[in-house]
Write an enzyme that holds these catalytic residues in place. Structure first.
Site, PDB file in Angstrom:
ATOM      1  N   LYS A 231       0.813  -1.214   0.000  1.00 53.23           N
ATOM      2  CA  LYS A 231       0.000   0.000   0.000  1.00 53.23           C
ATOM      3  C   LYS A 231       0.851   1.270   0.000  1.00 53.23           C
ATOM      4  CE  LYS A 231      -4.279  -1.823   1.978  1.00 53.23           C
ATOM      5  NZ  LYS A 231      -5.238  -1.796   3.109  1.00 53.23           N
ATOM      6  N   ARG A 265      -3.583 -10.196   5.470  1.00 54.45           N
ATOM      7  CA  ARG A 265      -4.168 -10.224   4.122  1.00 54.45           C
ATOM      8  C   ARG A 265      -3.125  -9.669   3.152  1.00 54.45           C
ATOM      9  NH1 ARG A 265      -6.984  -6.817   0.653  1.00 54.45           N
ATOM     10  NH2 ARG A 265      -8.652  -7.817  -0.560  1.00 54.45           N
TER      11      ARG A 265
END
Length: 284
Positions: A231, A265
């Site tokens: 991210k 995740r």
């Protein structure tokens, strides 16, 4: 760190009558059936490609496969409910048939999509909006009696990064979950997994402040899921590209494990599994 408080807490999930032990951290692999997810190597466009990726994830040690057909990156294009179902259901069915022991999570904020996917063979609902974008979601989860991952987010994927603000991000996330848990418990939902929502309606500073204080969420005594994989909270700090963010992902995953995360995740399963194995050695 008191090991009984974090990595060795006892947790199970009831997945269609099968009790799944997550007292030790597990890895959830990301499978995107979208043309516009932020990390292009996570995208698949056919059933065969989805099955090949799923097999690789399982071999690398993934316990869960998280299948999504609606990109939740900032500014993502909206997808109709019908199109989302048409993307998701054939993939869920194929994975369930080819890998019947694999636990499938469906990444959607729509109640109808969630219900169709569970009937197609999925086991878990992963809702980035915690019911805020579909008023029928909570009652649907209660009816289906499946584990429910609820994430903290403000707004929608299209506007969530438009100047997000908090007086105190940690306490606001804590209060958000407190209210949601109460509502779900009153509906008879017990298997709840909390996702702090790193990268969703949060600035860079918000993300790191929340990570520094993430252990406070252990108060709820519920499993914690985190998603840092490649991210911008990594790429912006290090001034690198998404393709270069694997090492930074591993660093943040390790930090989260030490603060009580139960599920990572990720896009890169092998490396996340290695983080779990090494931290288990450290903690004992």
């Amino acid at each position: 760190m008191a090991k009984d408080t974090f990595l060795n807490r006892k947790h199970t999930l009831n997945c269609k009558g099968k009790l799944i032990d997550i007292s030790k951290p597990s890895v959830m692999a990301i499978l995107n059936i979208t043309p516009d997810s932020f990390y292009n190597k996570s995208r698949v466009s056919s059933v065969d490609e989805a099955l090949r990726n799923t097999e690789k994830f399982i071999e690398a040690g993934a316990k869960f496969i998280d299948v999504g057909a609606y990109s939740s990156r900032p500014g993502a294009t909206d997808v109709s409910e019908t199109e989302e179902i048409e993307r998701l259901v054939p993939i869920v069915q194929a994975i369930n048939q080819s890998f019947p022991e694999t636990l499938i999570s469906v990444d959607t904020f729509r109640a109808k999509v969630a219900e169709e996917s569970i009937h197609a063979g999925a086991h878990i609902i992963n809702d980035i909006a915690a019911g805020n974008l579909d008023e029928k979601m909570f009652e649907t989860v209660a009816k289906l009696q499946v584990p429910y991952i609820m994430m903290h987010m403000k707004g929608t994927p299209q506007n969530m990064q438009e100047n997000p603000s908090y007086e105190n991000v940690t306490t606001e996330v804590f209060s958000y979950f407190s209210e949601k848990i109460k509502t779900l418990n009153n509906l008879g939902v017990k298997d709840i997994i909390l996702d702090p929502g790193f990268g969703f309606a949060k600035t860079l500073d918000h993300n790191y402040e929340l990570l520094r204080n993430m252990q406070l969420l252990n108060f709820f005594e519920m499993p914690l899921l985190v998603g840092f994989s490649r991210k911008s909270m990594i790429t912006k700090v290090l001034n690198i590209k998404t393709e270069e963010a694997l090492n930074g992902t591993s660093v943040l995953n390790t930090t989260a494990l030490l603060k009580g995360a139960n599920i990572l995740r990720v896009h890169d399963v092998k490396e996340a599994v290695e983080c779990v194995e090494l931290i288990n050695r450290v903690v004992g």
